[in-house]
Scaffold this motif. Structure first.
Motif, PDB file in Angstrom:
ATOM      1  N   ASN A  71      40.285  42.026  41.578  1.00  0.00           N
ATOM      2  CA  ASN A  71      41.692  41.652  41.468  1.00  0.00           C
ATOM      3  C   ASN A  71      42.351  41.567  42.841  1.00  0.00           C
ATOM      4  O   ASN A  71      43.249  42.338  43.168  1.00  0.00           O
ATOM      5  CB  ASN A  71      42.444  42.636  40.566  1.00  0.00           C
ATOM      6  N   LYS A  73      43.287  38.170  45.334  1.00  0.00           N
ATOM      7  CA  LYS A  73      43.224  36.714  45.478  1.00  0.00           C
ATOM      8  C   LYS A  73      42.661  36.256  46.828  1.00  0.00           C
ATOM      9  O   LYS A  73      42.404  35.090  47.017  1.00  0.00           O
ATOM     10  CB  LYS A  73      44.598  36.112  45.231  1.00  0.00           C
ATOM     11  N   LYS A  76      36.836  34.966  47.036  1.00  0.00           N
ATOM     12  CA  LYS A  76      36.233  34.057  46.071  1.00  0.00           C
ATOM     13  C   LYS A  76      34.997  34.784  45.554  1.00  0.00           C
ATOM     14  O   LYS A  76      34.069  35.046  46.322  1.00  0.00           O
ATOM     15  CB  LYS A  76      35.842  32.737  46.722  1.00  0.00           C
TER      16      LYS A  76
END
Length: 100
Positions: A71, A73, A76
């Motif tokens: 969690n 961002k 990737k």
């Protein structure tokens, strides 16, 4: 591009570890040179996900192959379809599915 793979051992033939913050080693693989290195995970003893994500950000790693979503961002995350594989097999699956 450099990617980090969570691992139970120090080598590319080692068993892939699907547990992000619980893995014993991190394998750093360079997709251009095809070279890799290993280091003990900074979160192995504490199981603290923030310790590991902070470390990866400090070394500018954005692509991670592990067994669960993270969690954050910034990263990737690629999750292999099989969990009982080697680090090398996880890398191959990543490369086959990554759009360069």
């Amino acid at each position: 591009m450099k990617i980090v793979i969570t691992s139970n051992g120090e080598f590319i033939g080692s068993k892939f570890c699907p547990h992000f913050e619980e893995c014993k080693y991190l394998i750093v693989y360079d997709t251009k040179t095809k070279l890799y290195g290993a280091r003990k995970s900074p979160s192995f003893n504490t199981k603290n996900i923030l310790t590991l994500t902070k470390f990866l950000k400090q070394i500018y790693i954005k692509n991670i192959i592990t067994g669960k979503k993270i969690n954050d961002k910034f990263f990737k995350v690629f999750i292999p379809t099989k969990k009982d594989i080697s680090v090398e097999e996880a890398i191959i699956e990543f490369l086959e599915n990554y759009n360069f």
